[in-house]
Design a protein around this motif. Structure first.
Motif, mmCIF file in Angstrom:
data_model
loop_
_atom_site.group_PDB
_atom_site.id
_atom_site.type_symbol
_atom_site.label_atom_id
_atom_site.label_comp_id
_atom_site.label_asym_id
_atom_site.label_seq_id
_atom_site.Cartn_x
_atom_site.Cartn_y
_atom_site.Cartn_z
ATOM 1 N N UNK A 1 0.866 -0.993 0.221
ATOM 2 C CA UNK A 1 0.143 0.265 0.112
ATOM 3 C C UNK A 1 0.732 1.287 -0.091
ATOM 4 N N UNK A 2 2.250 1.276 0.569
ATOM 5 C CA UNK A 2 2.967 2.339 0.640
ATOM 6 C C UNK A 2 3.397 3.070 -0.669
ATOM 7 N N UNK A 3 3.762 1.985 -1.720
ATOM 8 C CA UNK A 3 4.467 2.354 -3.020
ATOM 9 C C UNK A 3 3.069 2.375 -4.225
ATOM 10 N N UNK A 4 2.141 1.814 -3.585
ATOM 11 C CA UNK A 4 0.916 1.968 -4.752
ATOM 12 C C UNK A 4 -0.358 2.683 -4.218
ATOM 13 N N UNK A 5 -0.089 3.902 -3.958
ATOM 14 C CA UNK A 5 -1.504 4.726 -3.331
ATOM 15 C C UNK A 5 -2.572 4.523 -4.320
ATOM 16 N N UNK A 6 -3.670 4.307 -3.903
ATOM 17 C CA UNK A 6 -4.873 4.168 -4.832
ATOM 18 C C UNK A 6 -5.070 2.890 -5.511
ATOM 19 N N UNK A 7 -4.180 1.809 -4.841
ATOM 20 C CA UNK A 7 -4.362 0.499 -5.413
ATOM 21 C C UNK A 7 -5.973 -0.110 -5.166
ATOM 22 N N UNK A 8 -6.371 -0.708 -6.092
ATOM 23 C CA UNK A 8 -7.757 -1.158 -5.755
ATOM 24 C C UNK A 8 -7.570 -2.734 -6.245
ATOM 25 N N UNK A 9 -8.425 -3.265 -5.790
ATOM 26 C CA UNK A 9 -8.686 -5.074 -5.963
ATOM 27 C C UNK A 9 -9.159 -5.017 -7.340
ATOM 28 N N UNK A 10 -9.890 -4.176 -7.719
ATOM 29 C CA UNK A 10 -10.289 -4.341 -9.104
ATOM 30 C C UNK A 10 -9.368 -3.722 -10.105
ATOM 31 N N UNK A 11 -9.004 -4.501 -11.008
ATOM 32 C CA UNK A 11 -7.910 -4.098 -11.922
ATOM 33 C C UNK A 11 -8.254 -2.920 -13.108
ATOM 34 N N UNK A 12 -9.612 -2.974 -13.440
ATOM 35 C CA UNK A 12 -10.189 -2.303 -14.351
ATOM 36 C C UNK A 12 -10.363 -0.636 -13.614
ATOM 37 N N UNK A 13 -10.643 -0.728 -12.470
ATOM 38 C CA UNK A 13 -10.850 0.511 -11.653
ATOM 39 C C UNK A 13 -9.506 1.063 -11.379
#
Lengths: 92, 224
Positions: free
Chosen positions: B52-64
């Motif tokens: 979560x640190x290096x990927x802000x805004x990471x969502x479990x939905x790849x499309x999103x």
């Protein structure tokens, strides 16, 4: 308008509109250095579909620049939709 | 600071192009593995904390997630068309490396700026084809990937100072390396052009900071 429309369309289109109307046509900082030190002639003129942010077959600075900017936004949108779709298949 | 073809010698441009392709593959694989782990399909949820640190805004939905990256890329592209006059008959436009890195992290930020550069080079003749590697190195790797760590280091003190420090680092270091590459290629003498290059890009850094802060504020206000 929902957030998605604002993010994808409203803000970038507004920026592109302002850019096509008011953007400075002066050379940028690197080109300025190139001109001052006399190596700007070394640049090879390349041409592409929207060379120098001008839309083909549309003459007239403002509309041509605006359409070219919008075309760039659409191209990027398609690129990311394709990447998102591919990754979605991969992750599943 | 898009370098056109002809300014760099072929060996340097080719080498940087190869390096850029490697870094693109590495960043893309990082984003892919973060998505895979985050969505809990590979190793459960244990990896979430470190990612979560290096990927802000990471969502479990790849499309999103890619839709969010697309918005950032489109904003960067639109802002890059807006040239602003800074000195006598000289203009600058946003690079957007810090903007992308703050919102998406170093790896996705690198991919975003690279994608913008690739579209500009392929469809707008802005920046050369062979010089694409040098442009990706200057603006995406230094301008986005490395400046993320400057932002991160100063963030503990103050958000505004962190963004400003990252912007100054990204523009000035990118300009320095740009001049290095031109110097090695024999286009211009490094020592002679140093003062002009850095003073113009100092003004550039001020503009970059102002626009980046404005765009980040707008992005957060809209809660995209």
């Amino acid at each position: 308008m929902n957030k998605k429309t604002i993010g994808f369309a409203a803000v970038p289109v507004l920026i592109t509109l302002f850019a096509s109307l008011f953007a400075s046509s002066h050379p940028d900082a690197l080109e300025r250095v190139a001109i001052n030190f006399g190596f700007d002639e070394k640049a090879k003129e390349t041409s592409s579909l929207f060379t120098d942010y001008a839309f083909p077959f549309v003459s007239g600075g403002f509309l041509s620049a605006f359409l070219a900017g919008i075309a760039g936004l659409i191209l990027l949108y398609i690129l990311y939709q394709a990447a998102g779709f591919a990754v979605k298949c991969f992750v599943k | 600071m898009h370098i056109p073809d002809g300014f760099l010698n072929n060996g340097l441009a080719g080498g940087l192009l190869a390096g850029a392709l490697g870094m693109l593959a590495f960043s893309f694989s990082k984003v892919l593995s973060a998505l895979t782990v985050f969505s809990g399909k590979l190793t459960g949820n244990s990896g979430n904390v470190s990612f979560s640190g290096s990927f802000p805004g990471l969502s479990s939905d790849a499309g999103k997630y890619f839709a969010k990256l697309a918005i950032i890329a489109i904003w960067v592209f639109a802002s890059q068309t807006f040239n602003i006059t800074v000195a006598s008959a000289t203009s600058v436009h946003l690079i957007g490396g810090v903007f992308a890195a703050v919102l998406a992290g170093p790896f996705a930020g690198f991919l975003i700026i690279s994608s913008v550069l690739i579209v500009q080079s392929a469809f707008f003749a802005d920046g050369g084809f062979l010089a694409l590697g040098a442009n990706i190195f200057n603006m995406a790797f230094i301008g986005s990937f490395l400046s993320y760590y400057v932002y991160k280091a100063v963030l503990k003190k103050n958000y505004y100072i962190a963004v400003a420090a990252a912007c100054f680092f990204s523009v000035l270091t990118a300009a320095l390396f740009c001049l290095f590459e031109l110097g090695i290629s024999g286009s211009v003498s490094f020592a002679q052009a140093f003062k002009d290059m850095m003073s113009l890009h100092f003004l550039f850094a001020v503009v970059e900071t102002a626009i980046t802060l404005f765009l980040l504020k707008l992005f957060k206000l809209l809660e995209i």
